[in-house]
Design a protein around this motif. Structure first.
Motif, PDB file in Angstrom:
ATOM      1  N   GLU A  16       0.835  -1.208   0.000  1.00  0.00           N
ATOM      2  CA  GLU A  16       0.000   0.000   0.000  1.00  0.00           C
ATOM      3  C   GLU A  16       0.871   1.260   0.000  1.00  0.00           C
ATOM      4  OE1 GLU A  16      -3.502   2.240   2.609  1.00  0.00           O
ATOM      5  OE2 GLU A  16      -2.687   0.316   3.277  1.00  0.00           O
ATOM      6  N   GLY A  17       0.606   2.147  -0.944  1.00  0.00           N
ATOM      7  CA  GLY A  17       1.316   3.417  -1.022  1.00  0.00           C
ATOM      8  C   GLY A  17       2.604   3.366  -1.814  1.00  0.00           C
ATOM      9  N   ILE A  18       3.082   2.160  -2.154  1.00  0.00           N
ATOM     10  CA  ILE A  18       4.341   2.035  -2.893  1.00  0.00           C
ATOM     11  C   ILE A  18       4.093   2.326  -4.369  1.00  0.00           C
ATOM     12  CG2 ILE A  18       6.276   0.535  -3.494  1.00  0.00           C
ATOM     13  CD1 ILE A  18       6.124   1.049  -0.515  1.00  0.00           C
ATOM     14  N   THR A  19       4.764   3.347  -4.883  1.00  0.00           N
ATOM     15  CA  THR A  19       4.629   3.724  -6.283  1.00  0.00           C
ATOM     16  C   THR A  19       5.912   4.446  -6.693  1.00  0.00           C
ATOM     17  OG1 THR A  19       3.198   4.825  -7.902  1.00  0.00           O
ATOM     18  CG2 THR A  19       3.513   5.958  -5.806  1.00  0.00           C
ATOM     19  N   ASP A  20       5.945   4.908  -7.918  1.00  0.00           N
ATOM     20  CA  ASP A  20       7.100   5.653  -8.420  1.00  0.00           C
ATOM     21  C   ASP A  20       7.443   6.784  -7.448  1.00  0.00           C
ATOM     22  OD1 ASP A  20       8.938   7.161  -9.829  1.00  0.00           O
ATOM     23  OD2 ASP A  20       7.571   7.695 -11.451  1.00  0.00           O
ATOM     24  N   SER A  21       8.700   6.851  -7.049  1.00  0.00           N
ATOM     25  CA  SER A  21       9.114   7.826  -6.030  1.00  0.00           C
ATOM     26  C   SER A  21       8.827   9.260  -6.438  1.00  0.00           C
ATOM     27  CB  SER A  21      10.607   7.671  -5.729  1.00  0.00           C
ATOM     28  OG  SER A  21      11.383   7.951  -6.884  1.00  0.00           O
ATOM     29  N   LYS A  22       8.831   9.543  -7.742  1.00  0.00           N
ATOM     30  CA  LYS A  22       8.604  10.918  -8.221  1.00  0.00           C
ATOM     31  C   LYS A  22       7.177  11.377  -7.952  1.00  0.00           C
ATOM     32  CE  LYS A  22      10.070   9.913 -12.422  1.00  0.00           C
ATOM     33  NZ  LYS A  22      10.701   8.578 -12.214  1.00  0.00           N
ATOM     34  N   ALA A  23       6.272  10.437  -7.719  1.00  0.00           N
ATOM     35  CA  ALA A  23       4.871  10.782  -7.476  1.00  0.00           C
ATOM     36  C   ALA A  23       4.572  10.997  -5.994  1.00  0.00           C
ATOM     37  CB  ALA A  23       3.965   9.678  -8.028  1.00  0.00           C
ATOM     38  N   LEU A  24       5.590  10.907  -5.145  1.00  0.00           N
ATOM     39  CA  LEU A  24       5.390  10.985  -3.701  1.00  0.00           C
ATOM     40  C   LEU A  24       6.025  12.245  -3.118  1.00  0.00           C
ATOM     41  CD1 LEU A  24       6.357   7.286  -2.954  1.00  0.00           C
ATOM     42  CD2 LEU A  24       4.038   8.217  -2.900  1.00  0.00           C
ATOM     43  N   SER A  25       5.460  12.734  -2.038  1.00  0.00           N
ATOM     44  CA  SER A  25       6.059  13.865  -1.330  1.00  0.00           C
ATOM     45  C   SER A  25       7.307  13.393  -0.591  1.00  0.00           C
ATOM     46  CB  SER A  25       5.064  14.441  -0.321  1.00  0.00           C
ATOM     47  OG  SER A  25       4.873  13.524   0.751  1.00  0.00           O
ATOM     48  N   PRO A  26       8.236  14.307  -0.277  1.00  0.00           N
ATOM     49  CA  PRO A  26       9.425  13.896   0.479  1.00  0.00           C
ATOM     50  C   PRO A  26       9.097  13.191   1.790  1.00  0.00           C
ATOM     51  CG  PRO A  26       9.745  16.086  -0.443  1.00  0.00           C
ATOM     52  CD  PRO A  26       8.320  15.716  -0.724  1.00  0.00           C
ATOM     53  N   ALA A  27       8.111  13.693   2.520  1.00  0.00           N
ATOM     54  CA  ALA A  27       7.761  13.080   3.807  1.00  0.00           C
ATOM     55  C   ALA A  27       7.219  11.662   3.608  1.00  0.00           C
ATOM     56  CB  ALA A  27       6.724  13.937   4.531  1.00  0.00           C
ATOM     57  N   ARG A  28       6.413  11.487   2.566  1.00  0.00           N
ATOM     58  CA  ARG A  28       5.854  10.157   2.287  1.00  0.00           C
ATOM     59  C   ARG A  28       6.953   9.197   1.851  1.00  0.00           C
ATOM     60  NH1 ARG A  28       2.610   6.526   3.883  1.00  0.00           N
ATOM     61  NH2 ARG A  28       1.405   5.410   2.321  1.00  0.00           N
TER      62      ARG A  28
END
Length: 201
Positions: free
Chosen positions: A47-59
């Motif tokens: 859950e929540g694992i996706t391309d790092s570019k689509a995530l906020s730094p905190a996430r």
């Protein structure tokens, strides 16, 4: 194809211990290319694992902590002088190979993000275009690599102030390029990249 389907198909063939490998840092003018290799446990909650570019730094930070706590992971760095010697394509494949070889568990199969697989791996490998959106282990690797590289660039800003490395991670922002003209090159800069190469003359 949904994320995780490629891994599920490999496991259906009797393959376990599948590594995903990805790199970050192809585009910056400064700093290393960083690759991460990840072997997720079969019961891993994606859950929540996706391309790092689509995530906020905190996430990304939170997910990287969960991944490194539950999975087998390894990091590898190829610094600017090696990038200049090899070219960026060769450097990214070398970083990926080093990361796979550094894993505490030897994988039986490697899934690599992109169009190419590293050479001389200890097991079969498959390149997966847009792998960070299709393979859970590659997405996890992209997160671990991105967090590691961003932390490194924030640290080096202490030693090389004036370029805003903590903010731009060495990417060619207007501020970074203006700082290059004002302050000059550092040992972190990739001399084969055009904006840096132009200053050598």
């Amino acid at each position: 194809m949904m994320i995780g389907e490629i891994e599920a198909a490999l496991r259906a063939r009797g393959l376990s211990c599948i590594a995903g490998v990805d790199e970050v840092g192809r585009g910056p003018l400064a700093g290393p290319v960083v690759a991460a290799a990840v072997i997720l446990p079969e019961n891993f909650d994606g859950e929540g694992i996706t391309d790092s570019k689509a995530l906020s730094p905190a996430r990304r930070e939170a997910l990287a902590a969960r991944i490194t706590r539950q999975a087998a992971t390894a990091l590898a760095y190829v610094p600017a002088p090696e990038i200049d010697r090899l070219n960026i394509h060769g450097a990214t494949l070398l970083a990926m190979r080093r990361a796979v070889l550094a894993l505490p568990i030897q994988p039986v199969f490697v899934l690599a993000d992109g169009k190419f697989t590293p050479k001389d791996l200890p097991c079969p490998a498959q390149a997966v275009v847009k792998g960070d959106a299709r393979v859970l282990a590659i997405a996890a690797a992209s997160i671990v690599a991105k967090v590691a590289r961003d932390r490194l660039m924030a640290t080096v800003e202490i030693h090389f102030p004036g370029y805003a490395f903590a903010k731009n991670a060495g990417y060619p922002t207007s501020f970074h390029k203006n700082s290059l003209k004002k302050i000059g090159l550092t040992p972190l800069h990739r001399l084969s990249f055009a904006p840096c190469k132009a200053l050598l003359g």
